[in-house]
Write a protein that holds these residues in place. Structure first.
Motif, mmCIF file in Angstrom:
data_model
loop_
_atom_site.group_PDB
_atom_site.id
_atom_site.type_symbol
_atom_site.label_atom_id
_atom_site.label_comp_id
_atom_site.label_asym_id
_atom_site.label_seq_id
_atom_site.Cartn_x
_atom_site.Cartn_y
_atom_site.Cartn_z
ATOM 1 N N LEU A 1 25.494 1.638 13.070
ATOM 2 C CA LEU A 1 24.214 2.352 13.123
ATOM 3 C C LEU A 1 23.343 1.978 11.931
ATOM 4 C CD1 LEU A 1 22.382 4.684 14.266
ATOM 5 C CD2 LEU A 1 23.626 6.203 12.711
ATOM 6 N N GLN A 2 23.940 1.956 10.751
ATOM 7 C CA GLN A 2 23.195 1.639 9.539
ATOM 8 C C GLN A 2 22.563 0.249 9.617
ATOM 9 O OE1 GLN A 2 22.492 3.438 6.948
ATOM 10 N NE2 GLN A 2 22.568 2.293 5.035
ATOM 11 N N LEU A 3 23.302 -0.705 10.182
ATOM 12 C CA LEU A 3 22.845 -2.092 10.224
ATOM 13 C C LEU A 3 21.847 -2.357 11.337
ATOM 14 C CD1 LEU A 3 26.320 -3.696 9.584
ATOM 15 C CD2 LEU A 3 24.347 -3.955 8.082
ATOM 16 N N GLY B 1 31.671 14.152 12.626
ATOM 17 C CA GLY B 1 32.525 14.593 13.731
ATOM 18 C C GLY B 1 32.269 13.860 15.029
ATOM 19 N N HIS B 2 31.231 13.017 15.050
ATOM 20 C CA HIS B 2 30.890 12.273 16.266
ATOM 21 C C HIS B 2 31.089 10.771 16.106
ATOM 22 C CE1 HIS B 2 29.093 15.855 18.119
ATOM 23 N NE2 HIS B 2 28.498 16.083 16.962
ATOM 24 N N MET B 3 31.044 10.277 14.879
ATOM 25 C CA MET B 3 31.158 8.837 14.629
ATOM 26 C C MET B 3 32.282 8.550 13.654
ATOM 27 S SD MET B 3 27.301 7.323 14.169
ATOM 28 C CE MET B 3 26.098 7.395 15.497
ATOM 29 N N ASN B 4 32.947 7.413 13.849
ATOM 30 C CA ASN B 4 33.878 6.939 12.829
ATOM 31 C C ASN B 4 33.111 6.063 11.837
ATOM 32 O OD1 ASN B 4 33.770 4.232 13.916
ATOM 33 N ND2 ASN B 4 35.251 4.873 15.473
ATOM 34 N N LEU B 5 33.811 5.589 10.809
ATOM 35 C CA LEU B 5 33.150 4.835 9.749
ATOM 36 C C LEU B 5 32.531 3.535 10.268
ATOM 37 C CD1 LEU B 5 32.512 4.686 6.719
ATOM 38 C CD2 LEU B 5 34.748 3.600 6.380
ATOM 39 N N ILE C 1 19.180 16.043 6.436
ATOM 40 C CA ILE C 1 19.453 14.647 6.076
ATOM 41 C C ILE C 1 19.416 13.830 7.363
ATOM 42 C CG2 ILE C 1 21.087 13.013 5.056
ATOM 43 C CD1 ILE C 1 22.328 15.404 3.576
ATOM 44 N N SER C 2 18.541 12.851 7.401
ATOM 45 C CA SER C 2 18.390 12.023 8.591
ATOM 46 C C SER C 2 18.831 10.599 8.275
ATOM 47 C CB SER C 2 16.936 12.010 9.051
ATOM 48 O OG SER C 2 16.738 11.116 10.126
ATOM 49 N N VAL C 3 19.703 10.038 9.113
ATOM 50 C CA VAL C 3 20.160 8.661 8.973
ATOM 51 C C VAL C 3 19.826 7.925 10.267
ATOM 52 C CG1 VAL C 3 22.122 7.139 8.611
ATOM 53 C CG2 VAL C 3 22.025 9.336 7.420
ATOM 54 N N ARG C 4 18.956 6.944 10.148
ATOM 55 C CA ARG C 4 18.524 6.161 11.318
ATOM 56 C C ARG C 4 18.065 7.070 12.464
ATOM 57 N NH1 ARG C 4 17.064 0.939 10.413
ATOM 58 N NH2 ARG C 4 18.723 -0.300 9.440
ATOM 59 N N GLY C 5 17.374 8.142 12.084
ATOM 60 C CA GLY C 5 16.815 9.048 13.082
ATOM 61 C C GLY C 5 17.767 10.097 13.618
ATOM 62 N N LEU C 6 19.021 10.082 13.158
ATOM 63 C CA LEU C 6 19.998 11.071 13.603
ATOM 64 C C LEU C 6 20.277 12.076 12.499
ATOM 65 C CD1 LEU C 6 22.614 8.802 15.436
ATOM 66 C CD2 LEU C 6 20.697 10.062 16.435
ATOM 67 N N ASP C 7 20.490 13.315 12.894
ATOM 68 C CA ASP C 7 20.814 14.369 11.938
ATOM 69 C C ASP C 7 22.259 14.196 11.466
ATOM 70 O OD1 ASP C 7 20.078 17.106 10.742
ATOM 71 O OD2 ASP C 7 21.975 17.514 11.767
ATOM 72 N N LEU C 8 22.438 13.975 10.154
ATOM 73 C CA LEU C 8 23.765 13.673 9.626
ATOM 74 C C LEU C 8 24.792 14.763 9.923
ATOM 75 C CD1 LEU C 8 25.690 11.865 7.958
ATOM 76 C CD2 LEU C 8 24.842 13.049 5.922
ATOM 77 N N PRO C 9 24.533 16.025 9.597
ATOM 78 C CA PRO C 9 25.567 17.032 9.836
ATOM 79 C C PRO C 9 25.880 17.258 11.313
ATOM 80 C CG PRO C 9 23.954 17.817 8.236
ATOM 81 C CD PRO C 9 23.391 16.591 8.852
ATOM 82 N N ASN C 10 24.865 17.234 12.160
ATOM 83 C CA ASN C 10 25.062 17.662 13.544
ATOM 84 C C ASN C 10 25.206 16.546 14.569
ATOM 85 O OD1 ASN C 10 24.818 20.520 12.944
ATOM 86 N ND2 ASN C 10 22.658 20.086 12.524
ATOM 87 N N GLU D 1 0.835 -1.200 0.000
ATOM 88 C CA GLU D 1 0.000 0.000 0.000
ATOM 89 C C GLU D 1 0.873 1.254 0.000
ATOM 90 O OE1 GLU D 1 -2.955 0.056 2.996
ATOM 91 O OE2 GLU D 1 -3.836 -1.854 2.389
ATOM 92 N N LYS D 2 1.958 1.229 0.804
ATOM 93 C CA LYS D 2 2.878 2.360 0.850
ATOM 94 C C LYS D 2 4.304 1.836 0.933
ATOM 95 C CE LYS D 2 -0.093 5.906 2.886
ATOM 96 N NZ LYS D 2 -0.231 6.905 4.002
ATOM 97 N N ILE D 3 5.198 2.477 0.215
ATOM 98 C CA ILE D 3 6.611 2.116 0.285
ATOM 99 C C ILE D 3 7.229 2.810 1.490
ATOM 100 C CG2 ILE D 3 8.842 2.332 -0.886
ATOM 101 C CD1 ILE D 3 7.290 2.230 -3.530
ATOM 102 N N SER D 4 8.043 2.086 2.264
ATOM 103 C CA SER D 4 8.631 2.679 3.467
ATOM 104 C C SER D 4 10.058 2.202 3.657
ATOM 105 C CB SER D 4 7.800 2.323 4.709
ATOM 106 O OG SER D 4 7.826 0.923 4.914
ATOM 107 N N SER D 5 10.843 2.996 4.338
ATOM 108 C CA SER D 5 12.209 2.639 4.747
ATOM 109 C C SER D 5 12.549 3.418 6.002
ATOM 110 C CB SER D 5 13.216 2.974 3.635
ATOM 111 O OG SER D 5 14.538 2.791 4.113
ATOM 112 N N SER D 6 13.173 2.733 6.943
ATOM 113 C CA SER D 6 13.525 3.390 8.207
ATOM 114 C C SER D 6 14.992 3.802 8.245
ATOM 115 C CB SER D 6 13.225 2.447 9.381
ATOM 116 O OG SER D 6 13.980 1.248 9.248
ATOM 117 N N ILE D 7 15.691 3.702 7.117
ATOM 118 C CA ILE D 7 17.129 3.973 7.135
ATOM 119 C C ILE D 7 17.439 5.455 7.018
ATOM 120 C CG2 ILE D 7 19.306 3.612 5.900
ATOM 121 C CD1 ILE D 7 18.378 0.787 5.297
ATOM 122 N N ALA D 8 16.932 6.112 5.983
ATOM 123 C CA ALA D 8 17.311 7.520 5.788
ATOM 124 C C ALA D 8 16.293 8.251 4.939
ATOM 125 C CB ALA D 8 18.688 7.609 5.132
ATOM 126 N N TRP D 9 16.278 9.584 5.099
ATOM 127 C CA TRP D 9 15.456 10.448 4.248
ATOM 128 C C TRP D 9 16.073 11.842 4.206
ATOM 129 C CZ3 TRP D 9 13.928 14.511 7.191
ATOM 130 C CH2 TRP D 9 13.721 14.304 8.557
#
Length: 269
Positions: A48-50, A38-42, A25-34, A11-19
């Motif tokens: 987080l992604q997994l 500068g807070h996470m390594n690779l 830019i949100s990645v897994r609910g966290l604001d990418l720039p802020n 009925e609707k396409i969804s993804s909880s990873i990023a938008w």
């Protein structure tokens, strides 16, 4: 349209990873720039992604050790494939990396998927902490592989004998950070049984150690090979840069041609 998955319309396409929006830019609910830059390594971002959550400091140390281990191992088949492809198509770096990644399977790097699948099948997660006889499980597991004349995944190495130097260090890091449990114990018992029954030196290799540690995390076995893919991509980019500055692929090709002529061509002995 056919039945099954291909015929089922969501009925609707969804993804909880990023938008993304024009200013966010949100990645897994966290604001990418802020909250990430500068807070996470690779490795922490990969975790987080997994998983959809931040790694604890202990999880970060173990997970980063896993992926760092897999970045580089010299002039391996995957590195050669990447270098050779780059020689033929230097305008397509991404194709060279992809060519190298295609060789990550049951023999090189990807064998950690087989190791984790083997351990989960022997000891399902719902059986952890129930007093299962790990010695009996080890014997049963090895016998199954021997009956099918298959190599036990995660054991043996063509160079590193009697010990793969990466394995004890990985197990040490896991133990120091609360990630050493029944899966690591089980693969050690499996190794002992496999060596006894085969009469061969079969050290737990790095991918076997990583497969066991991934089980300690609870990662699904079907995604474990992906850790090798993401890590080895970094190594392959390094090989391609070196190939562009200090090429060896042409020389390898020419030497192979010459030796084949000498052994199989006209006038060969």
């Amino acid at each position: 349209m056919g039945s099954g998955l291909m015929g089922k319309r969501k009925e609707k396409i969804s993804s909880s990873i990023a938008w993304s929006t024009p200013d966010k830019i949100s990645v897994r609910g966290l604001d990418l720039p802020n909250e990430i830059l500068g807070h996470m390594n690779l490795g922490d971002l990969a975790f987080l992604q997994l998983t959809g959550r931040k790694a604890t400091p202990e999880e970060s140390r173990v997970f980063n050790a896993i992926v760092i281990t897999l970045v580089e191992h010299g002039i391996t088949p995957s590195a050669l494939a990447a270098r050779m492809t780059y020689m033929g198509a230097p305008e397509s770096l991404q194709a060279a990396v992809a060519a190298g990644l295609c060789g990550l399977g049951t023999v090189f790097v990807g064998s950690m998927e087989g190791a984790s699948k083997m351990l989960y099948e022997a000891l399902p997660q719902d059986k952890l902490g129930t007093g299962v006889d790990l010695d009996a499980l080890a014997v049963e597991t090895v016998e199954k592989f021997r009956a099918r004349k298959m190599i036990v995944p995660g054991l043996g190495h063509p160079v590193h004998k009697p010990v793969d130097p990466r394995t004890p260090r990985l197990f040490q890091i896991a133990a120091e950070n609360g990630k050493s449990g029944e899966y690591i114990e089980l693969i050690q018992k499996i190794q002992a049984v496999a060596e006894e029954k085969s009469g061969k030196m079969l050290p737990i290799n790095a991918t076997g150690a990583i497969g066991a540690i991934c089980c300690e995390f609870g990662f699904p076995w079907k995604i474990v090979r992906g850790f090798g893919v993401m890590a080895r991509s970094i190594g392959l980019v390094g090989h391609i840069l070196e190939e562009s500055e200090n090429p060896i692929s042409y020389e390898l090709w020419q030497r192979a041609e010459q030796e084949i002529l000498e052994t199989s061509g006209p006038g060969a002995a």
